[in-house]
Every structure is written in C-alpha cells, then in structure tokens.
Design an enzyme around this catalytic site. Structure first.
Site, PDB file in Angstrom:
ATOM      1  N   ASP B 422       0.844  -1.199   0.000  1.00  0.00           N
ATOM      2  CA  ASP B 422       0.000   0.000   0.000  1.00  0.00           C
ATOM      3  C   ASP B 422       0.886   1.259   0.000  1.00  0.00           C
ATOM      4  O   ASP B 422       2.109   1.173  -0.168  1.00  0.00           O
ATOM      5  CB  ASP B 422      -0.938  -0.072   1.221  1.00  0.00           C
ATOM      6  CG  ASP B 422      -2.263   0.654   0.998  1.00  0.00           C
ATOM      7  OD1 ASP B 422      -2.240   1.712   0.328  1.00  0.00           O
ATOM      8  OD2 ASP B 422      -3.294   0.193   1.494  1.00  0.00           O
ATOM      9  N   ASP B 535      -5.807   3.228  -6.585  1.00  0.00           N
ATOM     10  CA  ASP B 535      -6.768   3.560  -5.530  1.00  0.00           C
ATOM     11  C   ASP B 535      -7.089   5.057  -5.655  1.00  0.00           C
ATOM     12  O   ASP B 535      -6.447   5.763  -6.432  1.00  0.00           O
ATOM     13  CB  ASP B 535      -6.104   3.258  -4.173  1.00  0.00           C
ATOM     14  CG  ASP B 535      -7.113   3.167  -3.034  1.00  0.00           C
ATOM     15  OD1 ASP B 535      -8.321   3.351  -3.275  1.00  0.00           O
ATOM     16  OD2 ASP B 535      -6.685   2.901  -1.902  1.00  0.00           O
ATOM     17  N   ARG B 594     -10.427   1.177  -7.810  1.00  0.00           N
ATOM     18  CA  ARG B 594     -11.543   1.372  -6.887  1.00  0.00           C
ATOM     19  C   ARG B 594     -12.685   2.108  -7.572  1.00  0.00           C
ATOM     20  O   ARG B 594     -13.843   1.795  -7.378  1.00  0.00           O
ATOM     21  CB  ARG B 594     -11.088   2.150  -5.649  1.00  0.00           C
ATOM     22  CG  ARG B 594     -12.151   2.135  -4.555  1.00  0.00           C
ATOM     23  CD  ARG B 594     -11.617   2.656  -3.245  1.00  0.00           C
ATOM     24  NE  ARG B 594     -11.403   4.105  -3.292  1.00  0.00           N
ATOM     25  CZ  ARG B 594     -10.939   4.811  -2.263  1.00  0.00           C
ATOM     26  NH1 ARG B 594     -10.620   4.218  -1.117  1.00  0.00           N
ATOM     27  NH2 ARG B 594     -10.762   6.109  -2.375  1.00  0.00           N
ATOM     28  N   ASP B 610     -13.461   0.462   0.796  1.00  0.00           N
ATOM     29  CA  ASP B 610     -13.076   0.372   2.202  1.00  0.00           C
ATOM     30  C   ASP B 610     -14.234  -0.102   3.060  1.00  0.00           C
ATOM     31  O   ASP B 610     -14.894   0.685   3.735  1.00  0.00           O
ATOM     32  CB  ASP B 610     -12.557   1.728   2.669  1.00  0.00           C
ATOM     33  CG  ASP B 610     -11.314   2.133   1.884  1.00  0.00           C
ATOM     34  OD1 ASP B 610     -10.726   1.258   1.234  1.00  0.00           O
ATOM     35  OD2 ASP B 610     -10.941   3.317   1.923  1.00  0.00           O
ATOM     36  N   HIS B 668      -7.354  -7.812   2.983  1.00  0.00           N
ATOM     37  CA  HIS B 668      -6.773  -6.481   3.150  1.00  0.00           C
ATOM     38  C   HIS B 668      -7.156  -5.963   4.533  1.00  0.00           C
ATOM     39  O   HIS B 668      -8.163  -6.388   5.097  1.00  0.00           O
ATOM     40  CB  HIS B 668      -7.310  -5.550   2.056  1.00  0.00           C
ATOM     41  CG  HIS B 668      -6.648  -4.202   2.007  1.00  0.00           C
ATOM     42  ND1 HIS B 668      -5.338  -4.009   2.359  1.00  0.00           N
ATOM     43  CD2 HIS B 668      -7.128  -2.977   1.645  1.00  0.00           C
ATOM     44  CE1 HIS B 668      -5.039  -2.719   2.212  1.00  0.00           C
ATOM     45  NE2 HIS B 668      -6.098  -2.078   1.776  1.00  0.00           N
TER      46      HIS B 668
END
Lengths: 530, 935
Positions: B422, B535, B594, B610, B668
C-alpha cells in the site's frame, strides 16, 4: 502416462546410480525404508489399504495418508524426504516436488520440472557449521559471562539481603531512637509550654494594667475637659454639649438622656465620674484633639502559604508525555510567580501594635524553648532517617521480589537501560521497567509498555519479555512490546519493529540466556553425513 | 498511533485524523449530498409526472438507412431538441436527444463504446399526424413515436416492452446566456429551470428573480464550504422509462445495497457519483466509489437493459405500482384477476451532457449480457495468477516484512500468488518510487518472490505530490498535463502526499505518457512480476467538495462536472496500457481499481472499497459483486476480513470461505488493525483458512475457463440464480447465495454463530451434488444444511463437468503442469457437459496466436468424450487427466479408454453408497481427443 512411468523408473535409476544412496523409493527416509519392500504389496502406513508395489510413486494418490507417493506430488498431504548429504536432511510437503522451485539443497525435489537447481548442500553445510561454530563460541563465552552474572547476582543478592537484614536491624534501632527522641521532645516541650504560657499570662496582665492606667488618664483628661467651669463637678449641661453621646442617635442629646448617662445625678465629681465614664467613653470625643478618622478596617495579614495545587500533583512518571511536561512547567512558573509576588495587602505598621508586641522571653524561657526546639529537630531528623531507611528497604525488597531468572542471571539489567537508534526513532529498553520510543529529531517520548511478565514458551519462559499498557493508540489498543532474548556476549537491543500497529517487537541479546555449550555442540546432522 | 502517525505523515495526517475522528464509526452522511442538496436533482425531482410539454415535429423527420432524426419542441419555451433513433445490431435501440442548436457543444462520453455500434436498417411502417410506427427489424418489434405529447413505445406483438417519456419527465435544461436581473424580461428563466415543468406558477415566480435563482442553484451552488461556480448555468437532463410487467430491476452499481433495486419513493434516488466514502453504511442508495449507469429489468418472460451513457452526476428514481402491496394483496390481485399489470417506472437524471440511451431488448439474460458487451466490451481476460489468493495489508512495513510474510505462507503450507504494498511503500507517497529505508532493494525483493513463482502489486494512485524534486510531478507540469481549476491554473488538492496535482487522464496524450512511466527503465525497481493497484481514483480530494474534485475544474474544454464518473476508468485504462507496453504487448496486465465506469471491465479488476470487519459487510459483498457482474464487471471482490476494524476469528474464517468463492480474492486490512495473516489465529483456524484457500486453488481451472467465457461473451462469472433460472420467480431476490458459472452454487455462511443455512437449489427436475460429500439433492427446494465452522456449502449442478487441479501448490504458477481431475456430475438423464480451457496463463498469445486449448467435455450414453472446440488452435500442455469422478453413476463392469483408435482398460472404484465412480489414472494428455467408455 507411459512417459510418467518412465520418469519414475528413471528416478530409481538415478538413485541407484548414486552409490551413497541406499536404494529405496524416492522421497522415503531411511527410517521408513523397511515399509517399502520392492515387489511386495505395499500397505499404506495408516493401514487403510494395500496396493501393488508398482503403485508406489506412480504419480497417483492411493493412500489417504499419502504414504504411497513419497516421491511425487500426487497426494495432498504427502511428505518428501531429502537426504541433503553435506547438510541437514529434511521433509518437505510433497506439493513442493517438481513445482519449479528448488527446495532441497541436493536438488532431489526437482527431478522433472525443468527447474535448474544446483546442489548447494556442501555450501549450506559449511555455512551452517560456521554459523554453529560462531554460535558455539558466542554461547561458550556468553555462558561464561552468564556464570559471572549469576555469581554477581548471587553476591549482589546476598549483599542486598544482608543489607536488608542490617537495615532491618538498624531500622529497629532507629525506631527505638525515634521513640526515645519523641519522649525527649515531649519532655522538653512540657516545661517550654508552661514557661511560654506563663510568659504570655504575665504579659496579658501587664497589658491589662497598662490599659487601665491609660483609661484613667483619659478619664481624668475628659473630666477636666468636661468640667468647663472647673468647679470640680461635671454637670448635666456640661455633658449635654457632647452631642456624640446621644444614646438614641437622633441628633439631640436631651437633658433626660444626659441624666440617664449620669445615673440620675445632677452633677458628678471625679470619683463618681468613673461610672459616668464607663457609659460614655466609647463615644466620647475629646474636644482638644481633632476627630479621629474612622478606624481603617485592616484585614488580618493573610499569611500566603504556597498553594498546594492538587491538580499539578506529579503524574506517575510513565504517563508523562513531553506535552504534559510543558504544561506542567507552565503551571509551575505560574506558582513561582505567585510566590515571588509581594503580598497583595500589606499591614500598615501601627505604633499601637508595637506597643502591644510581646516582650522577648526571659532567658529561662528562651532556654527552655531552645531545648525543646532541639528535641523537636532531633526527633524529626530521626523520623526522616527512618522513612528513608524504609524506602531503601522497600526498594531493595522490590528488587529482590523480581523474577530475575532461575539463577537470577537477569539481575544485572535491573535499573539499566539499553538504546537502539533507527532512522526515525531512539528506542529505549529499561528491563523490568519500561520500553519507550522517542523521535530522533525532536518530539515527545511514547511509552511502548511497562514491565508485564516473562512470556516465553512453556519450556523456557525467560526467552521473551512482555511490556504492556503503554500509551494508548488511536482507535486501537494500548501499545505493547515483546522482547525476544537471544544469546549474545553483549547486552544489546539489536532490532525493533512494529509488526502490527502499536505492537512492537524487540530483539535483545544477552549472555543471560546462553545455554550451557554442551547442549548445542552436538551437530544435529552429524550422523547423516555419510 | 495518532502521535506516531502524525510524525510519519506530517500535516496531512492531522487532517486525516481529524477527518476520521469526525466519523469514527460510520459514514458522516453530512459530507455527502442528498438529492435535496444537489440543485439539479432537487429541481428535476420537483417535476412530477404529467403531460409532457414536448412535442415531436413529425414534418422534420429524416430517415436514412439506419438513422432516424426528428425534432422535438418544448411548447413552454420553444426550445428545439434533436432526437436520433438507431436500430443497433443485436436487438438494441439507441435513443439520443440533444439540443438542436446548443450555444456550445454538450459533452458526449467518449472511450466507453468500443466502437461506433453497428446499425441495422429502420423502416417506417406507418405514419400519420399522431405519430410514426417503425419496424425494428425481425420479430414483430415496433417502435412507436407519438407526436403530442412526445413519447416512444417499444412493442413486441401486442405487448409494450418499454416506454420513454410516458410519464412526461423528459426535461432538458438548454444552454443559455446568463442575464442579470434587470435585463431579464420575465421569470421564464425560473420556469425553464426545468424545461418541462408544468407545475410552477410563472406569475408568482416573476418577482423573485435573482434570489430565487440562487436558491435553485442555477448559476452557482454551495455545499458546506465549497462553492460550485457554474459558468454554463443549468444543464441537467432527465428522462423516464416505464417497464410494464416488470417487478424486478437490478444493476446501477455501486451501492451498498441488496441485489434487487428498491423503489425510491419517499427517499433519495440511487445516486451515481464516484466518491471516496469513509466507512460507508449499508442498505442505502448513497453513491460509492464507482458508477455503472446500466439497469437490468427482468421478469419470467424477458430480460432487458437500459444503458444511460452519461458520466456526470446521476440520480435514478425507481417506483413501482406493486411496491406497496403485501404478498396477500398481490395474491388477491391474482385471484381476482386484477386489471392492473405490475409496472416499474424508472427515471434518470444527470447534471450535464446529453441523453444517450441504449435499450437492450434481450430477451434472455445472456442476450442482454452480449448486447451490453457488444457496446462496451467484455471483461479483460486476467492472468491466471490473479485468480489466486492475494495477501494485502496497509502496510507491509519493509522488505523484511514482505519476506517473512512470504515465508509464513510456506511454513503454514498456504498457497498465495500476490503480496501487495500500500501507500507506505513509496518515498513520501510519491508513486513510482520506493521508500529508501524500508524498500531500498525492490528488485531484490521482487526477485525473491519470483524465485517462489509469486508476484507483487504496488499501489500507484492518481494524485501526484506537488514537489519540485519529484520527477513525475515535474514532467506532468512541464507537459501541462494537470487538471486545471476554473481560473486555468493547475488544480491542487490534498491527498495522501499532502498538496497534490491531478493528471488529466481524459487527455489521450497524458494517458500515453502515463503508460510510458511503467516501462522498466522509467519505473525504477519494477520487474515483470510487479503489477499495479489504482486507488483513490474517484478522484479522492480530501479537502474537495464531497471529498472529490470541484465540478468547475477543467479537463481541457470540459468541466469536471461532465466527466467525473469516467475519470477513474481512464486511470485504470492508462495503467493497464502501461503494463501491456512494458512487455512489448506480450503480457496481460493486472490492475485493480476502486473507481469505475461503464467499460471499466476491459481494464482489470475492481473491489468494493473500504468496507469494515462486520458481518453485514460480509453479507453485502455478495449483492455488490452480483450487481457488478450483471453490468459487465466480473472481476470483483471485497476486502476479505474487512478493511476497517478487527474481525472476530469466526468472521475472518467465514470471510475467507466466502472470498474463496468470489472472483477477486484478496485479504486487506487497515493500518491501525492488528496483523491478521492466516496463521495468526491458532492452528485450527489456520487449517480452516488453508482449506478455504486450497478449495479456491483446486477450482482455478474452472474459474479460468469462466473468465475466458466472460471475456468472450460478457457473461458474468459470479451471477445471481435468476440469470440461469430466469423463469423461477423464487430466484429473483436471492442474494445470499450465487452461482459461479452455471455449475457451482455457493451459499456461504455469513451469519455469526450459524448452525445451519437454508439454500435454495433451483431447477425443477434437476439435481445438485454437495461438492464435499457428493450427496445428491433435488432441485427446486429449500435445503437446510447444518454447518460447522469448516462448512462452505457448495453444490455442483447435475449435468455439469468441472475440471479441477486437486494438487494444490505454493502458487498458481507452480500448478501449471499439474494433472486435472474431472468432476462429472450426472443429471437425472445421465448426462453432463463442461469445458476445459488451457493456455500459458499470462500472455496475449491466446488471442494473437490462438495458442490455447479449448475442449468440450461431454458425458452421454455412458461415454465421456473430450472434443476440440478450437481445431485451429495450437497449444501444448503437459497437464494430463489423473482422475475422473462421476457423481450419480452406476457401477460399470469395465471402463475403456479409447484414444488414437486403441482401447485400453482403466482401473476404477465404485462407491455404491454415494454412487460415485472413480476412474483411476486414465492418464491422457489434457489436450488430446479421447473417450472413456463405461460398459
């Protein structure tokens, strides 16, 4: 499929060709060789079924326990044995056979994958021996050091225990001394008290006499003032001119009122004036003196004790972050200013007070006071000494109560701190106390945990220290640190990491965990090196 | 960690922490607009159904071979619109409405359609003053254009399939000049705010003038502290669709809601506006990270689709005449023969652009999928490894950490293919770089993974740190590739690195340059086993309105308002292109995104953003991915374990079991959560997770073949039951179980402490086999299945053949040459069929050189046959058939393998209790022609 059969046979051929190998199906360890007898039906090691021997290592899983395919990847739960001559033998899951990755240093796991593996066993063996040798040296030296540590700890412990015993003895004496001094003090304070009271009483009496004298003089003065015609009598009319004496304060002093003040008499002489004076002296204004200003209310001089601020009681050391410190400093500054500041209300000096000041003690009383003060001081000193001794005993007892290992070999770390500086932080491990982290380039210190417990594996809990209840994490747990101890000549923090948010891991070497070398000298694969 | 994170992230995280703090436990709804707070939505929604002011001017009709144009006029303001109608190949109709003479061009979304859709001839059947009847090619389909008021009806025989503007909600805010109050002669402006509005009282509004205009947000609107200057004024559009006979509509992701769309009466419409929503709540129509403006309508007779090609903020209202009725009421209707036919009405509202609608007329679900695929393309065919298990966390701290996690998988004998890094891996969130301390030797790390035949994904977000020492920033600046603010200066906003610029991905030159940044010499430290994760590409702007970009920011000539929902698609497009180019066009890319839009399926995988470690989030992962699958995006998954918060061990295990049967399978976790690698929860749970992951790997051949199918036809890999059982109304609302392909039915356990689940097994006269016990169950029943913590209820359809690789290894690459086991599940008629697809797993050679094996496997008449579906194809495999399991079989006396004209006997075992016949080691190569005869 025929191609596969061939390969398996080829595999045998290879193993037959290498004379060092005892002939057995691929992947079978020597210890299990006898289960795999060529040309006899094979019974799965779990006994579940018996199959023809040509189904052993035929790349098809027949046994539930995977025992028919020790040399292929056919069974999901099989294991493959590599001899790894020159290094240590090992079992790998059979799923790693021919997967294109070299797992066995002798390359035997990749016999049909096209992976090009080199036999690295000799090199690995050499390296391992080097490492082991080095380790052995470290262990040896470390273990020696450990013996010293144990010796020192033992000595230290005995010393401390002796010290505690001595101190306990001393403490007793001290307690007795305190008691004795208390008696002395009390004995000295009794006459002091009496003498002081005597002195005070005498002074009170003296003050009363003086006051009486003054009053009389004032009365005489008033009488002569009031006796306007100097006939030796004060008459009603003479008194009536003093309007301030008006009992009902209506502004006029009537004759009746005056008569009241004079007890019904028309006039009074100096001797009978005494009773009249009692009635009027509080209000009477002397004619000769200018009117006294109204007495100023003077508040009693407040003795400004330093304010005991409960809020600023020192935090337990652990919880202080620098920010708090700064705040506290600010408060302290404020108090200091407060102390230095002059009293806001000053008592005006007054002659009257001087007059009323108590005269110094007479030499006898003074002597008694001094004697009592000395007794008090002696008593307090001894009491303080007792408290200090108590603290010392407690500290030593606390230290003695820690679990410093089976032979107290970790004792030496107590009250020590060990630091490791990384690119960002300075980590500080104070064994049996706390772990902290401070940014290298300024910033507040964070508590990563205070001493919790030994928490190594069951067979040796002294390999891991746990520090808990550090500063809380946002939306998370309190910080905690696990310290892993390994044998080393020096006591050093070798690494720190934060594998999980707010859960820290420290590697820490110390001679205190070095095992007796005999236990490690034996090579784990000696007998396998053919 | 707040103290440290502030240290680490600097100022930004202070903002970040504050942002989080406001809404520690759920979405802060106040950060996002309701329809009432979105001026155009409020204006449009104020317009109620009624007589449309639009009239078709039949005399303007022009008909070329395949294109019909016609002018419409709004009788209230006399503005002319141009209607275009196309008959598209494959049973679709395209309806475009734009202003006849706009003041300036209105935005039409490029790059979504893979090509100009091929048309078919239209012909006029009849025409009179009231309208025109057009023939829609074959069948008995007709399109009726009614003139006054304007409306369109698509009919098949006597049935109306779909009507447009039947409720009179067509509204087109034409471009206009801004006039100051004095110069404005009348209140028409207000009235025209929604051009079709008949409800407003013109006279009353006259006096209000400017103030009223402000309220309506025509030329400016403010949300929280953000002001949207609207230099173009009101530009919104709206159109209604009526679907007679339809009670079930699906699609329009992304929403954290059930599969079947709900009516929106009395609440907000479903919103499509790509947003970075912190800790999103479930079961509501709020916008999320991606938008696909495609809705499917389904009943037992027909499946249709509506594709609203518009990239601006969009709201969708749904109402139904049966929505309020109870089951009893519906029964009463049925018994009494209610005259009222069920109907669903849908209304689309967008802030700008034009009306460009594709009506996909099915009639079967698979037809709609291929119709939509013919417009926007199919799911990209992913590299095989990307169908394996992905291990991710924010963040793996350093190279050592990566190494030890990698070793952990081997120590615990759990397969995985990708480990992910990440944002912390980059040097100060400067993407394309590596943290010099923590990841100082990225190639060494990547080589270590490559030695294990594993791969890595590193994040590359589209916000670029404004830092003159950063190469990427400097190049974008010098090439003038940044999005501009309304004043023409570079648009800047706050994101992870602090002050950031946003490259204009709508610019093809920018995308080409971005793609070139992925070459091995540009992206230092990258290797061929490094892939990418995009992302924050909504785009997320921490200090922007609704945490995204200002609508008046400029992408060339167009406002962000026009292109917002497609920005994320472009980011993934450019990144995937970069990955293709770095290998000289040989290797398939893998890019996770995303944010997404219609067409995003062509560029890689998406995930549901998320989520949180909560049971409801586990449950919602099913309808969220099902909805995406219906509209083309097959490669979908949710963060296993849940991103925010800490899952209980039970939840984590259940999530692995569910995720193992969803297309994109990645664990994740948030930075602030404790570690949760699969082996950290005790040996029993490690074993449960290992087993779930192994089941995934064993089924990789099936997944791979399904993705090949999806790539070819657009059929979703993970799909609702009704797709395969379109006439079974019991399936229409099911979203706690699903199908993988047609042949596996999965009902994951998503309830805490569950002791059993009730699965609906569809298909009257069909049978299903429990894949773990081989027990046979009849179709068309609700089956109660007792469960333990190890249970993953999965059933194989009787009549199917599924190839598996039961030898699970460290990674998918390690399984390349492993043999197959065929699971033949017989139908009651002793029939089964399936497919086997094999290629090299990672290049485009399947496409460019036809290097693949595609075989049909058929069991009929007691013979199992493998035949070649692609004789012109050419690929060699060393995989072979090690075992065949035939479920529901009877015992043969012997089994023969027929190959190359020879017959050889095959050993077999028969389990008479479970009726399972196992053929031992038939051994033929997986690419060969062969027949197994049961005698």
């Amino acid at each position: 499929m025929t191609c596969l059969h061939l390969l398996v046979t080829l595999g045998f051929a290879v193993s037959l060709g290498t004379t060092v190998e005892v002939q057995r199906p691929r992947g079978v360890p020597l210890t299990k060789k006898h289960f795999y007898e060529e040309n006899k039906p094979f019974t799965c090691l779990d006994g579940s079924r018996t199959i023809p021997f040509d189904r052993v290592n035929d790349d098809y899983c027949d046994c539930k326990d995977g025992s028919d395919e020790p040399g292929t990847a056919a069974c999901p739960n099989g294991s493959f044995h590599c001899t790894n001559a020159g290094y240590r033998p090992m079992f790998i899951p059979s799923s790693r056979i021919n997967d294109g990755i070299c797992d066995c240093c002798d390359t035997t796991d990749e016999y049909n994958s096209g992976a090009i593996c080199e036999n690295t066993c000799k090199e690995l063996g050499r390296k391992e021996r080097e490492v082991l040798q080095k380790m052995a040296e470290i262990t040896k030296e470390g273990f020696l050091l450990k013996q010293q540590l144990i010796e020192e700890a033992k000595k230290g412990r005995e010393e401390k225990q002796g010290k505690v015993t001595d101190m306990q003895e001393n403490k007793k004496q001290l307690e007795e001394k305190v008691e004795a001094l208390r008696t002395v003090k009390e004995t000295a304070e009794q006459p002091e008290k009496e003498a002081k009271e005597r002195h005070l009483k005498a002074w009170e009496e003296q003050k009363a006499a003086i006051r009486l004298e003054k009053d009389k003089a004032k009365m005489a003065e008033a009488f002569s003032e009031l006796d306007d015609n100097a006939d030796g009598f004060v008459s009603v009319s003479e008194l009536q001119s003093h309007v301030e004496l008006d009992p009902d304060a209506d502004g006029t002093l009537t004759e009746t009122e005056v008569q009241g003040l004079m007890g019904g008499a028309a006039q009074v002489d100096t001797s009978t004036f005494e009773s009249v004076w009692t009635n009027i002296k509080d209000k009477y204004h002397s004619e000769s003196q200018p009117e006294e200003p109204a007495p100023v209310e003077t508040p009693p001089d407040e003795v400004k004790e330093p304010v005991v601020d409960n809020d600023s009681e020192p935090y337990p050391e652990d919880d202080i972050s620098e920010e708090d410190d700064e705040e506290e400093d600010d408060e302290d500054d404020y108090h200091e200013d407060d102390d230095k500041a002059p009293p806001t209300v000053k008592t005006p000096e007054k002659s009257q007070e001087d007059e009323e000041a108590m005269p110094p003690y007479d030499p006898d009383t003074q002597a008694l006071i001094e004697a009592a003060q000395k007794a008090r001081d002696d008593f307090e000193d001894s009491e303080k000494a007792l408290r200090e001794m108590d603290d010392q005993i407690r500290n030593i007892e606390k230290e003695l109560s820690f679990d410093f290992g089976p032979d107290a070999e970790f004792t030496y770390m107590y009250s020590q701190c060990y630091e490791l500086t990384t690119s960002e932080y300075v980590y500080r491990l104070c064994p049996f106390n706390r772990v902290s982290q401070k940014p290298k380039y300024g910033g507040s210190e964070t508590n990563l945990g205070t001493w919790g417990s030994w928490s190594g594996p069951e067979n040796n809990k002294y390999l891991v220290m746990k520090y808990e209840h550090g500063t809380g994490c946002w939306q998370g747990p309190n910080r905690s640190t696990t310290v892993k101890l390994t044998c080393g000549k020096e006591t050093v923090v070798t690494s720190t990491s934060e594998p999980s948010r707010c859960e820290y891991l420290m590697e820490f070497t110390t001679p205190a965990v070095c095992q007796e070398p005999n236990n490690t000298e034996r090579s784990p694969h000696g007998h396998e090196e053919l | 960690m707040a103290v440290n994170s502030i240290e680490r992230m600097g100022l930004l995280s202070v903002f970040f922490v504050c942002l989080f703090f406001n809404s520690a436990f759920a979405v802060d709804r106040g950060n996002f607009k309701t329809c009432d707070q979105s001026a155009f939505c409020k204006r449009q929604r104020a317009l109620k159904p009624g007589q449309s002011p639009y009239r078709a001017l039949l005399e303007t009709l022009e008909l070329s071979d395949s294109r019909l144009t016609l002018q419409l006029i709004n009788d209230n303001n006399k503005v002319h619109l141009l209607l275009e109608l196309y008959r598209l190949q494959g049973n679709m109709t395209r309806v475009k409405i734009n202003e006849l003479k706009p003041l300036k061009p209105r935005f039409e979304v490029p790059d979504v359609l893979i090509a100009e859709p091929p048309t078919e001839p239209l012909s006029v059947l009849s025409k009179d003053d009231n309208g025109i009847v057009l023939s829609l090619g074959a069948e008995s389909q007709r399109l009726i254009v009614s003139a006054r008021p304007f409306r369109l009806d698509i009919m098949e025989g006597p049935e109306v399939l779909l009507s447009l503007n039947s409720r009179g909600l067509l509204a087109f805010e034409h471009l206009r000049l801004r006039k100051d109050t004095q110069a404005q002669p009348d209140g028409a402006e207000v009235k025209e705010s929604v051009d079709g509005d008949q409800q407003q009282d013109e006279g009353q509004k006259d006096d209000d003038g400017e103030s009223n205009k402000e309220e309506d947000g025509l030329w400016e609107e403010t949300f929280k502290s953000h002001t949207d200057t609207k230099p173009n004024g009101p530009t919104s559009i709206s159109l209604d669709f009526s679907l007679p006979g339809v009670e079930h509509v699906y699609g329009i992701p992304e929403h954290g809601d059930d599969l079947k769309l709900k009516t929106t009466d009395g609440g907000d419409p479903y919103r499509l506006y790509n947003l970075d929503v912190f800790q999103y709540e479930l079961y509501n129509p709020m916008a999320l990270y991606g938008s696909i403006p495609v809705m499917l309508a389904h009943n037992t007779q027909r499946t249709m689709g509506i594709f609203w090609l518009n990239a601006a903020e969009t709201w969708v209202d749904i109402s139904s005449n049966t929505a309020g009725k109870t089951v009893f009421g519906k029964m009463l209707d049925f018994v009494q023969g209610s005259s009222e036919k069920p109907q669903t009405d849908v209304r689309w509202i967008s802030e700008s652009g034009i009306i460009d609608v594709f009506i996909m007329l099915g009639p079967k679900p698979s037809d709609v999928f291929s119709q939509y695929a013919s417009l926007t393309g199919t799911q990209s065919f992913p590299p095989l490894a990307s169908l394996g298990y992905h291990q991710c966390r924010w963040n793996y701290n350093d190279q050592e950490d990566v190494k030890s996690v990698d070793q952990g998988f081997d120590q615990h004998d759990i397969p995985y293919d990708f480990i992910w890094l990440d944002i912390e891996h980059a040097d100060g969130k400067r993407y394309f770089t590596w943290d010099p301390h923590k990841f100082s030797e990225p190639k060494e790390m990547l080589q270590g993974l490559m030695d294990k035949r594993r791969k890595m994904v590193a994040i590359v977000d589209p916000h670029i740190k404004v830092d003159s020492g950063y190469k990427i920033h400097n190049e974008i600046t010098s090439k003038d590739f940044y999005v501009k603010n309304k004043d023409g200066r570079n648009y800047e906003g706050w994101c992870w690195p602090g002050n950031s610029g946003y490259p204009d991905f709508t610019n093809p030159e920018m995308r080409a340059w971005w793609a070139s940044m992925f070459t091995y010499d540009q992206y230092e430290g990258s290797m061929e086993n490094l892939f990418t994760w995009n992302d924050m590409n909504e785009p997320s702007v921490f200090n922007g309105p609704e945490v995204t970009m200002h609508k008046d920011a400029l992408h060339g000539n167009w406002e962000h308002r026009d292109i917002h929902n497609i920005y994320g698609l472009y980011v993934q497009m450019a990144t995937a292109e970069g990955q293709i180019q770095r290998s000289g066009g040989v290797e398939r890319p893998f890019v996770l995104t995303r944010a997404f839009f219609a067409g995003s399926q062509r560029f890689g995988a998406v995930w549901t953003g998320d989520n949180a470690a909560e049971w409801d989030h586990l449950k919602i992962s099913i309808p969220m991915c099902l909805s995406l699958g219906l509209v083309g995006v097959s490669f979908c998954g949710a963060d296993v374990g849940g991103f925010f918060k800490n899952p209980s061990t039970e939840l984590l295990v259940r999530w692995y079991q569910t995720g193992a049967y969803q297309p994109f399978f990645r664990a994740h976790a948030h930075l602030d959560t404790p570690r949760r690698e699969p082996w950290l929860f005790g040996p029993e749970n490690t074993a449960l997770i290992r087993e779930a992951i192994r089941q995934r790997y064993a089924l990789l051949p099936y997944w791979y073949q399904l993705f090949f199918q999806a790539y070819r036809t657009g059929t979703p890999v993970m799909r609702p039951l009704w797709v395969d059982y379109p006439k079974d109304t019991a399936t229409f609302t099911i979203d706690d179980e699903f199908l993988i392909g047609s042949d596996l039915l999965v009902h994951p356990v998503t309830e805490e402490g569950s002791r059993g689940v009730t699965a609906y097994l569809p298909g009257a006269g069909e049978v299903w086999y429990d894949v773990h016990t081989f027990q046979k169950h009849n179709g068309a029943q609700n089956l109660y299945i007792p469960v333990t913590l190890s249970s993953i209820p999965v059933f194989q359809r009787g009549g199917s053949i599924i190839p598996r690789k039961d030898r699970v290894r460290r990674s998918s690459a390690c399984m390349e040459n492993d043999p197959y086991t065929l699971y033949v599940a017989l139908s009651p008629k002793k029939f089964a069929e399936g497919k086997l697809y094999i290629d090299d797993g990672h290049t485009f050679n399947y496409d460019r050189k036809k290097e693949f094996i595609h075989r049909s496997l058929t069991f009929a008449n007691n013979a199992l046959t493998s035949s070649n579906l692609c004789p012109e194809c050419n690929f060699l495999t060393s995989s072979w058939i090690e075992k065949v399991l035939i479920l529901g079989a009877s015992k043969p006396s012997k089994v023969l393998l027929k190959m190359d004209g020879k017959e050889t006997p095959v050993d077999f075992e028969f389990d008479s209790f479970m009726s399972v016949l196992t053929l031992r080691k038939p051994g033929m190569n997986a690419g060969d022609d062969w027949t197994l005869l049961l005698q």
